[in-house]
Design a protein around this motif. Structure first.
Motif, PDB file in Angstrom:
ATOM      1  N   GLN A  64      97.271  17.667  -4.642  1.00 46.14           N
ATOM      2  CA  GLN A  64      98.441  18.396  -5.122  1.00 46.14           C
ATOM      3  C   GLN A  64      99.103  19.199  -3.988  1.00 46.14           C
ATOM      4  N   LEU A  65      98.253  19.798  -3.154  1.00 43.33           N
ATOM      5  CA  LEU A  65      98.793  20.560  -2.034  1.00 43.33           C
ATOM      6  C   LEU A  65      99.528  19.647  -1.047  1.00 43.33           C
ATOM      7  N   LEU A  66      98.932  18.451  -0.808  1.00 42.06           N
ATOM      8  CA  LEU A  66      99.583  17.496   0.087  1.00 42.06           C
ATOM      9  C   LEU A  66     100.908  17.009  -0.497  1.00 42.06           C
ATOM     10  N   LYS A  67     100.912  16.727  -1.800  1.00 43.07           N
ATOM     11  CA  LYS A  67     102.158  16.310  -2.450  1.00 43.07           C
ATOM     12  C   LYS A  67     103.207  17.405  -2.372  1.00 43.07           C
ATOM     13  N   LYS A  68     102.766  18.644  -2.568  1.00 48.78           N
ATOM     14  CA  LYS A  68     103.698  19.759  -2.493  1.00 48.78           C
ATOM     15  C   LYS A  68     104.281  19.892  -1.082  1.00 48.78           C
ATOM     16  N   GLN A  69     103.416  19.756  -0.064  1.00 49.63           N
ATOM     17  CA  GLN A  69     103.904  19.830   1.302  1.00 49.63           C
ATOM     18  C   GLN A  69     104.873  18.691   1.612  1.00 49.63           C
ATOM     19  N   MET A  70     104.538  17.470   1.128  1.00 50.08           N
ATOM     20  CA  MET A  70     105.436  16.340   1.356  1.00 50.08           C
ATOM     21  C   MET A  70     106.771  16.551   0.652  1.00 50.08           C
ATOM     22  N   SER A  71     106.721  17.037  -0.589  1.00 45.63           N
ATOM     23  CA  SER A  71     107.973  17.276  -1.318  1.00 45.63           C
ATOM     24  C   SER A  71     108.802  18.365  -0.637  1.00 45.63           C
ATOM     25  N   GLU A  72     108.128  19.413  -0.154  1.00 53.21           N
ATOM     26  CA  GLU A  72     108.865  20.468   0.561  1.00 53.21           C
ATOM     27  C   GLU A  72     109.467  19.925   1.851  1.00 53.21           C
ATOM     28  N   LYS A  73     108.725  19.054   2.546  1.00 50.97           N
ATOM     29  CA  LYS A  73     109.255  18.464   3.778  1.00 50.97           C
ATOM     30  C   LYS A  73     110.445  17.574   3.480  1.00 50.97           C
ATOM     31  N   TRP A  74     110.336  16.758   2.426  1.00 48.97           N
ATOM     32  CA  TRP A  74     111.454  15.890   2.050  1.00 48.97           C
ATOM     33  C   TRP A  74     112.654  16.720   1.604  1.00 48.97           C
ATOM     34  N   ALA A  75     112.392  17.777   0.862  1.00 50.54           N
ATOM     35  CA  ALA A  75     113.498  18.645   0.435  1.00 50.54           C
ATOM     36  C   ALA A  75     114.179  19.284   1.648  1.00 50.54           C
ATOM     37  N   ALA A  76     113.368  19.705   2.631  1.00 50.13           N
ATOM     38  CA  ALA A  76     113.958  20.286   3.841  1.00 50.13           C
ATOM     39  C   ALA A  76     114.770  19.248   4.610  1.00 50.13           C
ATOM     40  N   GLU A  77     114.239  18.008   4.688  1.00 50.24           N
ATOM     41  CA  GLU A  77     114.985  16.955   5.371  1.00 50.24           C
ATOM     42  C   GLU A  77     116.279  16.622   4.641  1.00 50.24           C
ATOM     43  N   ARG A  78     116.201  16.557   3.278  1.00 51.84           N
ATOM     44  CA  ARG A  78     117.423  16.294   2.521  1.00 51.84           C
ATOM     45  C   ARG A  78     118.436  17.422   2.707  1.00 51.84           C
ATOM     46  N   GLU A  79     117.945  18.636   2.694  1.00 49.69           N
ATOM     47  CA  GLU A  79     118.851  19.761   2.909  1.00 49.69           C
ATOM     48  C   GLU A  79     119.488  19.714   4.292  1.00 49.69           C
ATOM     49  N   MET A  80     118.672  19.316   5.304  1.00 51.61           N
ATOM     50  CA  MET A  80     119.201  19.204   6.650  1.00 51.61           C
ATOM     51  C   MET A  80     120.248  18.095   6.727  1.00 51.61           C
ATOM     52  N   LEU A  81     119.967  16.930   6.074  1.00 51.17           N
ATOM     53  CA  LEU A  81     120.933  15.835   6.071  1.00 51.17           C
ATOM     54  C   LEU A  81     122.212  16.240   5.344  1.00 51.17           C
ATOM     55  N   ASN A  82     122.061  16.934   4.212  1.00 48.21           N
ATOM     56  CA  ASN A  82     123.249  17.398   3.490  1.00 48.21           C
ATOM     57  C   ASN A  82     124.057  18.376   4.333  1.00 48.21           C
ATOM     58  N   ARG A  83     123.344  19.258   5.033  1.00 45.76           N
ATOM     59  CA  ARG A  83     124.044  20.219   5.889  1.00 45.76           C
ATOM     60  C   ARG A  83     124.755  19.503   7.033  1.00 45.76           C
ATOM     61  N   GLN A  84     124.086  18.485   7.619  1.00 43.66           N
ATOM     62  CA  GLN A  84     124.731  17.723   8.679  1.00 43.66           C
ATOM     63  C   GLN A  84     125.934  16.949   8.151  1.00 43.66           C
ATOM     64  N   ALA A  85     125.796  16.381   6.926  1.00 42.90           N
ATOM     65  CA  ALA A  85     126.928  15.670   6.336  1.00 42.90           C
ATOM     66  C   ALA A  85     128.094  16.616   6.081  1.00 42.90           C
ATOM     67  N   LYS A  86     127.786  17.812   5.578  1.00 45.73           N
ATOM     68  CA  LYS A  86     128.851  18.796   5.356  1.00 45.73           C
ATOM     69  C   LYS A  86     129.507  19.206   6.672  1.00 45.73           C
ATOM     70  N   ASP A  87     128.675  19.384   7.708  1.00 47.80           N
ATOM     71  CA  ASP A  87     129.238  19.745   9.011  1.00 47.80           C
ATOM     72  C   ASP A  87     130.134  18.632   9.546  1.00 47.80           C
ATOM     73  N   ALA A  88     129.671  17.367   9.378  1.00 45.04           N
ATOM     74  CA  ALA A  88     130.482  16.236   9.835  1.00 45.04           C
ATOM     75  C   ALA A  88     131.784  16.146   9.044  1.00 45.04           C
ATOM     76  N   GLU A  89     131.700  16.369   7.721  1.00 45.60           N
ATOM     77  CA  GLU A  89     132.911  16.340   6.899  1.00 45.60           C
ATOM     78  C   GLU A  89     133.871  17.461   7.307  1.00 45.60           C
ATOM     79  N   MET A  90     133.330  18.635   7.568  1.00 44.04           N
ATOM     80  CA  MET A  90     134.183  19.730   8.025  1.00 44.04           C
ATOM     81  C   MET A  90     134.817  19.415   9.379  1.00 44.04           C
TER      82      MET A  90
END
Length: 209
Positions: A115-141
């Protein structure tokens, strides 16, 4: 009899009667502190409460000179000891399960790790998605800023072109007007010269026109 046959008189001891130093008596205010529970209770159960301020213990509205702080310090010390014992028990209960626990405890420990490993993986994926979304927003801007800059440049170019075209048309009109005036002046001069030649005796044959 002392050595050498010399005897010395001893110093008399004087005992005074009822001589005693007066002592100042003060009353000790009792404190009502909570009892500190031992560390045998469950680790998630906190019964001893928060730390006591020795200068302002509970149950006292106003601090007096006769207020002792031993009980408050003792309570804080016992509370710290109990918290250390609970942390020690928690630490050892965590690491002894995968080695000395039963099958159910070992499986529970493995499940917690998963469960801890899944939580860490989900947090890492969420951080990566947030980073990609932020990069996409920056590119759109950035694209929007480039588009606005191009539109501004195009507007400035159109304005400059209109201004230059207007200047060209005005210059053309001025040149055409000047040319017309020159032609009119020249035609008037020719007519005047012809009129003068009619009355000039130099051209009697009328060959000059």
């Amino acid at each position: 009899m002392s050595p050498g046959g010399i005897s010395l008189p001893c110093t008399p001891i004087v005992i005074f009667g009822n001589f005693s130093t007066p002592k100042r008596s003060c009353t000790i205010t009792p404190l009502c502190l909570p009892t500190v529970t031992p560390a045998l209770v469950p680790l998630s159960f906190n019964k001893f409460g928060s730390r006591v301020n020795p200068l302002h213990p509970p149950g006292m509205r106003r601090r007096t000179v006769s207020l002792e702080t031993k009980a408050a310090h003792h309570f804080n010390q016992q509370r710290a000891i109990v918290m250390q014992q609970k942390e020690y028990c928690r630490f050892h209960q965590d690491w002894q399960r995968p080695f000395y626990g039963s099958k159910a405890e070992k499986e529970e420990y493995r499940q917690e790790l998963r469960q801890l490993l899944k939580k860490q993986m989900s947090e890492k994926w969420a951080a990566e998605r947030e980073m990609l979304n932020r990069q996409a927003k920056d590119a759109e801007m950035a694209r929007e800023a480039d588009r606005l800059a191009l539109l501004r440049d195009l507007g400035r170019k159109k304005t400059s072109a209109l201004l230059l075209r207007r200047c060209r048309d005005e210059n053309k009109k001025l040149m055409e007007t000047k040319w017309k005036e020159k032609r009119l002046i020249k035609s008037l001069e020719i007519i005047r010269e012809r009129e003068l030649l009619q009355y000039n005796p130099i051209n009697w044959s009328g060959t000059l026109k």
